[in-house]
Design an enzyme around this catalytic site. Structure first.
Site, PDB file in Angstrom:
ATOM      1  N   GLY A 239       6.246 -17.954  15.435  1.00 44.72           N
ATOM      2  CA  GLY A 239       5.641 -16.654  15.195  1.00 44.72           C
ATOM      3  C   GLY A 239       4.145 -16.605  15.035  1.00 44.72           C
ATOM      4  O   GLY A 239       3.543 -15.522  15.072  1.00 44.72           O
ATOM      5  N   GLU A 273       9.197 -23.722  14.640  1.00 45.09           N
ATOM      6  CA  GLU A 273       9.606 -23.430  16.016  1.00 45.09           C
ATOM      7  C   GLU A 273       8.518 -22.657  16.753  1.00 45.09           C
ATOM      8  O   GLU A 273       8.753 -21.567  17.270  1.00 45.09           O
ATOM      9  CB  GLU A 273      10.899 -22.588  16.006  1.00 45.09           C
ATOM     10  CG  GLU A 273      12.052 -23.213  15.251  1.00 45.09           C
ATOM     11  CD  GLU A 273      13.216 -22.247  15.025  1.00 45.09           C
ATOM     12  OE1 GLU A 273      13.118 -21.053  15.398  1.00 45.09           O
ATOM     13  OE2 GLU A 273      14.234 -22.692  14.463  1.00 45.09           O
ATOM     14  N   PRO A 274       7.299 -23.183  16.809  1.00 46.60           N
ATOM     15  CA  PRO A 274       6.240 -22.434  17.490  1.00 46.60           C
ATOM     16  C   PRO A 274       6.443 -22.454  19.000  1.00 46.60           C
ATOM     17  O   PRO A 274       6.829 -23.472  19.568  1.00 46.60           O
ATOM     18  CB  PRO A 274       4.967 -23.199  17.111  1.00 46.60           C
ATOM     19  CG  PRO A 274       5.428 -24.601  16.883  1.00 46.60           C
ATOM     20  CD  PRO A 274       6.827 -24.508  16.333  1.00 46.60           C
ATOM     21  N   GLY A 275       6.201 -21.327  19.619  1.00 51.71           N
ATOM     22  CA  GLY A 275       6.242 -21.244  21.069  1.00 51.71           C
ATOM     23  C   GLY A 275       4.875 -20.839  21.575  1.00 51.71           C
ATOM     24  O   GLY A 275       4.071 -21.651  22.048  1.00 51.71           O
ATOM     25  N   CYS A 343       7.046  -1.025  42.685  1.00 49.30           N
ATOM     26  CA  CYS A 343       7.171   0.434  42.681  1.00 49.30           C
ATOM     27  C   CYS A 343       7.567   0.972  41.313  1.00 49.30           C
ATOM     28  O   CYS A 343       8.684   1.477  41.118  1.00 49.30           O
ATOM     29  CB  CYS A 343       8.160   0.851  43.753  1.00 49.30           C
ATOM     30  SG  CYS A 343       7.630   0.237  45.348  1.00 49.30           S
ATOM     31  N   GLU A 344       6.701   0.816  40.364  1.00 51.72           N
ATOM     32  CA  GLU A 344       6.879   1.335  39.005  1.00 51.72           C
ATOM     33  C   GLU A 344       5.495   1.671  38.471  1.00 51.72           C
ATOM     34  O   GLU A 344       4.564   0.871  38.634  1.00 51.72           O
ATOM     35  CB  GLU A 344       7.451   0.254  38.065  1.00 51.72           C
ATOM     36  CG  GLU A 344       8.763  -0.337  38.442  1.00 51.72           C
ATOM     37  CD  GLU A 344       9.953   0.355  37.786  1.00 51.72           C
ATOM     38  OE1 GLU A 344       9.754   1.213  36.893  1.00 51.72           O
ATOM     39  OE2 GLU A 344      11.074   0.033  38.193  1.00 51.72           O
TER      40      GLU A 344
HETATM   41  N1  LLP Z   1      12.247 -19.209  17.026  1.00 55.79           N
HETATM   42  C1  LLP Z   1      13.044 -18.171  17.303  1.00 55.79           C
HETATM   43  C2  LLP Z   1      14.370 -18.116  16.706  1.00 55.79           C
HETATM   44  C3  LLP Z   1      12.589 -17.149  18.154  1.00 55.79           C
HETATM   45  O1  LLP Z   1      13.381 -16.117  18.412  1.00 55.79           O
HETATM   46  C4  LLP Z   1      11.292 -17.232  18.722  1.00 55.79           C
HETATM   47  C5  LLP Z   1      10.798 -16.193  19.618  1.00 55.79           C
HETATM   48  C6  LLP Z   1      10.506 -18.342  18.423  1.00 55.79           C
HETATM   49  C7  LLP Z   1      11.009 -19.310  17.563  1.00 55.79           C
HETATM   50  C8  LLP Z   1       9.128 -18.543  18.979  1.00 55.79           C
HETATM   51  O2  LLP Z   1       8.258 -17.549  18.555  1.00 55.79           O
HETATM   52  P1  LLP Z   1       6.677 -17.699  18.876  1.00 55.79           P
HETATM   53  O3  LLP Z   1       6.169 -18.874  18.106  1.00 55.79           O
HETATM   54  O4  LLP Z   1       6.537 -17.871  20.326  1.00 55.79           O
HETATM   55  O5  LLP Z   1       6.108 -16.422  18.391  1.00 55.79           O
HETATM   56  N2  LLP Z   1       8.628 -12.099  24.906  1.00 55.79           N
HETATM   57  C9  LLP Z   1       7.859 -11.776  23.732  1.00 55.79           C
HETATM   58  C10 LLP Z   1       8.081 -12.746  22.602  1.00 55.79           C
HETATM   59  C11 LLP Z   1       9.537 -12.880  22.195  1.00 55.79           C
HETATM   60  C12 LLP Z   1       9.741 -13.894  21.099  1.00 55.79           C
HETATM   61  C13 LLP Z   1      11.173 -14.161  20.899  1.00 55.79           C
HETATM   62  N3  LLP Z   1      11.483 -15.175  19.933  1.00 55.79           N
HETATM   63  C14 LLP Z   1       6.388 -11.684  24.127  1.00 55.79           C
HETATM   64  O6  LLP Z   1       6.073 -11.863  25.302  1.00 55.79           O
HETATM   65  O7  LLP Z   1       5.550 -11.383  23.299  1.00 55.79           O
END
Ligand code: LLP
Length: 421
Positions: A239, A273-275, A343-344
């Protein structure tokens, strides 16, 4: 590390000039910096070096095999949400013992496979899922390691579509209901209580929601301890936000300091769990201007990248920076909407941008490393973009551009159908 720089008027990612890259691989094109991902990973682990922890990269943010492979090499664990993500991590050489399995809808087949390979933990999101997991593990004669993902009911103050920790969201188990389920899990032969998990949302730019959520989780952990249930780990989800425009998200050092201060003397391993934070700023999306047009005084750059390639602006109204790859001082600056060919009306990459560019020029859409390619589709029967990973002066094609043959491979004509009339 800022992997993106302008040299002699041309944008570079690490040492690689983006014009030649686009010439070689075509557009639209995703390009990722291995060095930027590595620097972020190291910053994260460094910030928590005083406490046992594991970074489980959220695969959904960018699931390209080469990106996963890099994170395997760096020693990351992984947070997965599907059987597909599990197989990707294994294909990239990831150790199942570093995988946590999140998600509200795990199927029996996914559970069987995850138990078979031996993932570290299931982040269980409902009572029904706990019962199903117990039954599957029991049938296979194994013990399933579990955490309950609790919903702490805090406002993450982010876009409603990516906020997950409020009680009206579908995610997690109401924190008040968790203790009874832990008791059940602790008494079940086929379940082994490992930890607790919470993830309150994505692109958070303030620390308070993280701290509030942690306080609530720690109160639960203390209650569980009083009931004789000890945990190995506390998973705080992902997050942490990044800068797309003018946001000032906390640094990972501030984030770590706030969390470690709250944790006090507790010694449970922390999982994260960083993405987005790991890969977002490491990526750019390259697209070429096909046409310049004007309608009723509004100016448009029609580019060859679209919402099917980068959905975030269309879906969330998200802002991504857009810059010409080559500075051209003689080109006048115009206020334009950068739109795709789909086309949107929501097919835009940016609106009201001041850009000195013209037809044929290459544009770089920045902070595109997270939730970019992963959310791409074939809408309008468009082939999905290619992906390139750069490291220093080298670049590697890590996903070739899709072809129409790829798109059509799964379809077939039906026998001639009776048509009425
Ligand atoms: N852990 C869980 C359980 C999650 O559901 C998520 C993201 C993460 C970790 C990683 O979160 P992060 O560190 O990336 O914020 N498509 C959207 C973001 C959806 C996130 C969904 N879950 C966007 O493009 O902003």
């Amino acid at each position: 590390m800022n992997a993106l720089s302008r040299r002699n008027g041309e944008l570079h990612l690490e040492e690689v000039g983006l014009s030649a890259l686009a010439e070689r691989h075509g557009t639209p094109l995703y390009v990722y910096s291995a060095g930027a991902i590595e620097a972020r990973y190291r910053d994260f682990t460094e910030a928590f070096s005083g406490h046992p922890h594991r970074v489980c990269y959220a695969v959904k943010a960018n699931s390209n095999l080469a990106v996963l492979q890099l994170l395997v090499q760096l020693g990351a664990g992984f947070d997965i949400v599907s059987g597909g993500e599990l197989e990707r991590v294994l294909r990239a050489g990831g150790d199942p013992a570093g995988i946590v399995f999140s998600g509200v809808g795990k199927t029996v087949t996914e559970m069987e496979r995850a138990l078979e390979v031996g993932v570290a933990c299931f982040n269980v999101e409902s009572e029904a899922e706990l019962m199903r997991l117990e039954a599957v593990a029991d049938r296979l004669g194994v013990v399933a390691p579990v955490s309950l993902r609790v919903n702490p009911d805090v406002d993450a103050a982010t876009h409603p579509y990516i906020s997950t920790g409020l009680k009206e969201n579908k995610f997690g188990i109401a924190i008040g209901a968790a203790a009874a389920l832990y008791r059940y899990a602790a008494d079940a032969d086929a379940l082994l209580v490992k930890g607790v998990d919470c993830h309150i949302g994505s692109q958070l730019t303030r620390l308070e929601p993280f701290v509030d959520a942690l306080d609530r989780v720690l109160a639960l952990v203390a209650a569980l301890n009083r009931d004789g249930i000890e945990l190995d780990h506390i998973d705080l989800g992902g997050g942490l936000g990044v800068r797309y425009h003018d946001e000032t998200p906390p640094t990972v050092a501030d984030y770590a300091e706030a969390i470690l201060a709250r944790l006090g003397t507790r010694r449970e391993t922390l999982l994260f769990e960083p993405g987005r934070w790991l890969v977002g700023e490491a990526g750019v999306f390259l697209t070429r201007i096909e046409y310049v047009k004007e309608n009723e005084g509004r100016h448009f750059f029609v580019v060859d990248g679209a919402m099917n390639d980068l959905l975030r602006p269309a879906l969330y109204g998200s802002f991504h920076g857009i810059e010409p790859v080559m500075n051209s001082p003689e080109t006048p600056t115009t206020e334009v909407d950068v739109v795709g060919p789909v086309c949107e009306s929501s097919d835009f990459l940016g609106k009201n941008r001041m850009l000195a560019a013209t037809a044929g020029d290459l544009l770089a859409v920045t902070t595109a490393g997270a939730y970019g390619f992963g959310m791409a589709s074939n809408y309008n029967s468009r082939n999905r973009a290619a992906e390139v990973l750069v490291r220093g002066e080298h670049d590697y094609l890590v996903r070739r551009r899709e072809t129409l043959a790829d798109q059509l491979a799964l379809e077939q004509l039906a026998p001639p159908l009776p048509v009425s009339g």
